[in-house]
Design an enzyme around this catalytic site. Sequence first.
Site, PDB file in Angstrom:
ATOM      1  CG  ASP A  39       4.404   1.965   1.207  1.00  6.44           C
ATOM      2  OD1 ASP A  39       3.509   3.029   1.139  1.00  6.44           O
ATOM      3  OD2 ASP A  39       5.648   1.920   0.613  1.00  6.44           O
ATOM      4  CE  LYS A 118      -6.413   6.493   9.184  1.00  7.23           C
ATOM      5  NZ  LYS A 118      -5.290   5.330   9.415  1.00  7.23           N
TER       6      LYS A 118
END
Length: 695
Positions: A39, A118
Site C-alpha cells: 500500500d 492478480k
Amino acid sequence: MTTPGAVIVDAASYAQAVEDATKASAAYYAGGNSVLDDDAYDRLLRGIAAWEAGHPDQVLPESPTGKVAGGAVEGDVPHTVAMLSLDNVFSPEEFTAWTASLARRIGRDVARFSVEPKLDGLAIAARYTRGRLTRLITRGDGTAGEDVSHAIGTIEGLPAELAEPVTVEARGEVLMTALQFEYANTVRTTHGGAPFANPRGASAGTLRARERAYTVPMTFFGYGLLPVADTGTQLADRLGELAHSDLMTLAGELGVNTTATTAVPGITTDNVEQALARVREIAALRAELPFGIDGIVIKADLAADQQTAGSGSRAPRWAIAYKLPAVEKITRLLEVEWNVGRTGIIAPRGVLEPVEIDGATITYATLHNPGDITRRDLRLGDHVMVHRAGDVIPRVEAPVAHLRTGDEQPIAFPEMCPRCGAGIDTSEQRWRCVNGRNCHLVAALSYAAGRDQLDIEGLGHTRVVQLVDAGLVKDLADLFTLTRDQLLNLERMGATSTDNLLTAIGAAKEQPLSRVLCALGVRGTGRSMSRRIARHFATMDNIRAADADAMRQVDGIGTEKAPSIVAELAELAPLIGKLAAAGVNMTEPGVTPPAPRVDGADGSTESAEAAGGPLAGMTVVVTGAMTGVLEKLSRNQMNELIERAGGRSSSSVSKKTSLVVAGEGAGSKRAKAETLGIRLATPDEFAALVAEHVD
C-alpha cells in the site's frame, strides 16, 4: 473512491520519493526485502505520477513511472517479447474510464473481456524446448531477465515435460501458498535463518537462492503462452491468433497450472458491468483463498483487439490491474499481552502501533502461541508484517528483520499463570493454566449458560461473578444444586428473580446431550462438533467409554484431534459425574446407540438415523439473514435443524458443499457458491425441504 497518493510538494521531495521508490523496488525484486509494504509503495508511485503530470519537464530519468516493475534488477537473458508490467486502477470509475479509452483506441467497444485474479507473486518466463522445461527467466527490466533455471524441479505447476512436444514459453507468477509459506519459514528458521515477512517476499528470495542447504516448494500459475525461436510457423501462427481465454485452456491441456484449478478461475465477460461484477466476486473470495492476490487483471480477450490496442514501453494498453485494498501492512510490535481463556488456554496477543488495513484500524493481532513466537524470532520493538483479510482476525506474519535497529528486546514468556498465579502446563503448543477452567471460572460459566449452550436465561456475566464471589459456585455442576435460600441471600435477588433463575436452571437440566457437551467447552470442539459427537454416541456414557479410534469415527475428527478430545473428557470425568448426579440430561434425543454406519455419497460415513433425512449426505452452508419460518432461528439453531434433517452443517463453502441457503445480504459465500456451481436455495425453499424437521 480513488486511492490517494503520497503528497509531493516540490522538486526536492519528488527526487526523494523517486529514490525511495527505486530502492524499495530494487530491494523487493532482488530478495523480497522491501522497506515498504504494497500500500505504501502504491501510494508513493501515485504521488510521483501526480507530480510528474504537473511538471512534465522535470521528470527524472530514473523515475519508476515509465519503467517495468522490477526494472532495477539487471538481467542478462533477453526476452523474446518484452515482459511488461500492468497499469493500475483502484475504483470502478477508474476502470470504466480505462475501458472508454481502450474503446477509443481500437475504434469500438471491446468485444470481450478476460477477468482473472492478480496473483501476488513474482513474474517469470518458463521456456519449453520440444516439450521439456529448459529455462526459467525473471521479468528483470522487461527486455532481459535473470536466469533462475536452478529452481527447475522446485516449482509445482510447471511440469518437467508438457503433454505435447512443443516449443513454447509459459509466462506466469511464482508464489507460495499459505501452507508452503508456513513450511518455508519452519525450514528456514530451523536452519538458522530469519523468517520471511510474507509469502511474496519468500517467493522472491527463494527463487533466486542458490546452493541452499534446504529446498522449499513454490507454485506457478500461468497467465500467458507465446512462441519462441524454433516454435514452428504453424504453432506460432496459432498462438498469435488465439484469444487469451483459449491460450489459458491450451496451457492447461499442456499441463501448465492456471487459475482454472482454483476457486477463482479466469472467465470471460461481454461488457464492463459483467467485468466489475466478477471483480466483486473475486474480491469477496479473497480471504478464503490459499494464496495471496492483490487485485484482478482485466484484459481484452481477443487477439485482434490486443494487436490493435498495442503496448507502451511499460505496459500493454489492452490490459489493466484492478488493485484491491492492501491486506498486509508493516507496523511495530509494542507489547505482548498474555490472556487466559475460559478453558485455561494462555494466549499471547500483540499490541501494535495502530495501522489501517482495508478500512479498519488495527491495534491488536494474534501471535498464535509461544512456540510460534520463538520460531518466528519475534521481538518487542520489531517492525512486523500484519495480515488481515475480510473478517479474519489480524495476525502477525513475521518480523521485517532487515529493519531491525538493535534496540529490539526479547519477548518474555510467563512463568506462572498471569490470571491466578498457578503453574503452567507447557506440554502442548498452546500453554494452559494447570487450574484449567477453574482459572477463569466466570468465563467458563458464562459460556456454558449462553443461548447456544444451556440457554440459562437470567444467568448473565454479572450474576455469574456474584455467584462465584459468594463461593456458591465452584464449577458448572454447582449451578444445579443452588437453593432458593442461597439465591435470596444475594444482593439484588428478589423472590421473582430467584424463582425465574431456578426455573431456567431446571429447564437447562433437560437440554440435549449435544448442548451439555458444548457447555463443557472441550478443546477442539464447538457447537457443530458437539452435535456430531452426541449424535454419533447418543449417550455420555458411550462418549466417555470411547477411545481415540472410536472418536475418530465421528465426522470431522481426525487422528490429531481425537486423542486430545478423549484425554480432556477423562479430565472432565469428575465434573461430568457431578452433573449427572445433579440430574442433568446425558442423552441425545432421537438417537439410538450405537448407530450403524453407512457410506455417504461423497465417500464419508454417517449414522443410519441421519441417512434417511431429506439432507442425507449433504453438506449445507447458511449465509445471510433468514426470513419466513426460519427468521427467528439463531445460526446455531439452523445448524441443529440441518443435522436433524440428516445433513452436515458447515461455515465455509468449498467443492464439498452440497447446498448454500442464501438469505438477505448474502455476500462472499453466495458468490463462491455461484463460482463453484453449487446449488443455492432461498430460506423459504429450504424451509419447505426440511419442513418435517422444523420445530
